[in-house]
Design an enzyme around this catalytic site. Structure first.
Site, short mmCIF file in Angstrom:
data_model
loop_
_atom_site.label_atom_id
_atom_site.label_comp_id
_atom_site.label_asym_id
_atom_site.label_seq_id
_atom_site.Cartn_x
_atom_site.Cartn_y
_atom_site.Cartn_z
CG ASN A 189 32.01 -22.61 22.58
OD1 ASN A 189 32.25 -20.92 21.97
ND2 ASN A 189 32.13 -23.70 22.22
CD1 TRP A 190 28.95 -17.96 18.51
CD2 TRP A 190 30.24 -15.33 18.89
NE1 TRP A 190 27.75 -16.75 18.29
CE2 TRP A 190 28.32 -15.35 18.65
CE3 TRP A 190 30.14 -14.75 19.54
CZ2 TRP A 190 27.83 -13.96 18.56
CZ3 TRP A 190 29.38 -13.13 19.92
CH2 TRP A 190 28.30 -13.20 19.90
CG HIS A 205 34.48 -27.27 23.80
ND1 HIS A 205 35.32 -28.01 22.64
CD2 HIS A 205 33.01 -27.14 23.04
CE1 HIS A 205 34.44 -28.36 21.45
NE2 HIS A 205 33.19 -26.84 21.51
CB SER A 247 26.71 -31.26 13.49
OG SER A 247 28.45 -31.07 12.59
N GLY A 254 27.49 -24.29 17.38
CA GLY A 254 28.98 -24.11 16.44
C GLY A 254 29.02 -23.14 15.94
N GLY A 255 29.75 -24.34 15.15
CA GLY A 255 29.12 -23.40 13.70
C GLY A 255 27.81 -22.78 13.49
P1 13P Z 1 29.95 -27.41 15.91
O1 13P Z 1 28.28 -27.29 16.23
O2 13P Z 1 29.99 -26.49 15.01
O3 13P Z 1 29.66 -28.50 15.04
O4 13P Z 1 30.29 -27.27 17.10
C1 13P Z 1 29.95 -28.27 18.22
C2 13P Z 1 30.32 -27.62 19.86
O5 13P Z 1 31.49 -28.26 19.91
C3 13P Z 1 29.64 -26.59 20.67
O6 13P Z 1 30.23 -26.84 21.78
#
Ligand code: 13P
Length: 249
Positions: free
Chosen positions: A12-13, A97, A211, A232-233
């Site tokens: 998820n960008w 989300h 994370s 995400g990140g």
């Molecule tokens: P992170 O991996 O940056 O914590 O984000 C998780 C997320 O919200 C994916 O949808």
């Protein structure tokens, strides 16, 4: 992970990457993953969906939007409908989300969006997850139960091959504070148990998000009820994300 379910790792960008940046990413990413054991999806911003789909042609990676509206068209400034998402070549949509729920998306809106997405043939990645306050108050399971019942109440068993659920504890998103493998397992098992009220729980994929990194992915994905991740990140960098994908293999 269970042998019965093929893991899914979705990136998820969020609000990162233009179309040109997405293309450069895909050119780097697809050779790194080769033919992965896990299913892989990327979720770029709306403006990069079509470019990402084109850049991934011939690769096994599929594309999803980060949300989708419940109406087909209308006076809904800033929103994008399921037929519009499909017209880019994307196949799925994240729905519910926590970052959108925090901006005002209610359980009822999430359910309407799930329904619309399924009606138009999209794969839905439905998100749920508790806040730190709820976890500390011992309300994690009851909160997840409510979110899952509200969203899955509109899903039929015939459609469940196009449904994925992602458990994303809000306190672990973007914080570097990952849920422990045991916490992820317990919550994902609970999500699966509640989902069993509506769908066959065995083939349902339940992802963990919050994370996830190349360092912790393998241990999280090894849990019996964790069928991959919503990342995400760590999905913003092709090499990091490829390592996370390999951890689900
Ligand atoms: P992170 O991996 O940056 O914590 O984000 C998780 C997320 O919200 C994916 O949808």
């Amino acid at each position: 992970m269970s042998a019965a379910r093929r893991p899914l790792v979705a990136g998820n960008w969020k609000m990162f990457k233009t179309g040109a940046e997405a293309v450069a990413y895909c050119e780097a990413f697809t050779p790194l993953i080769g033919t992965p054991a896990a299913e892989v999806a990327l979720c770029p911003p709306f403006t990069a969906l079509a470019d990402t789909v084109r850049a991934l042609e011939g690769s096994p990676v599929w594309v999803a939007s980060q949300t989708v509206h419940d109406q087909v068209q209308g006076a809904h400034t800033g929103e994008v409908s399921a037929p519009m998402v499909l017209a880019t070549g994307a196949r799925g949509a994240i729905v519910g989300h926590s970052e959108r729920r925090a901006a005002g998306e209610s359980d009822a809106m999430v359910a309407a969006r799930v329904r619309a997405a399924l009606d138009h043939g999209l794969v839905v990645i439905l998100c749920c997850g508790e806040s730190l306050e709820q976890r500390e108050a011992g309300q994690t399971e009851s909160w997840l139960t409510g979110q899952i019942r509200a969203a899955l109440g509109v899903v039929t068993r015939e459609e469940q091959d196009r449904l994925v659920v992602a458990y994303e504890p809000i306190w672990a998103i973007g914080t570097g504070r990952t849920a422990s493998p045991g916490q992820a397992q317990d919550a994902c098992a609970h999500v699966r148990a509640v989902a069993a009220e509506f769908v066959d729980p065995e083939p349902l994929r339940v992802l963990y998000g919050g994370s996830v990194t190349p360092d912790n992915a393998a241990e999280l994905f090894a849990q019996a009820d964790v069928d991959g991740g919503l990342v995400g990140g760590a999905s913003l960098d092709p090499a990091k994300f490829a390592t996370v994908v390999a951890a689900a293999g």
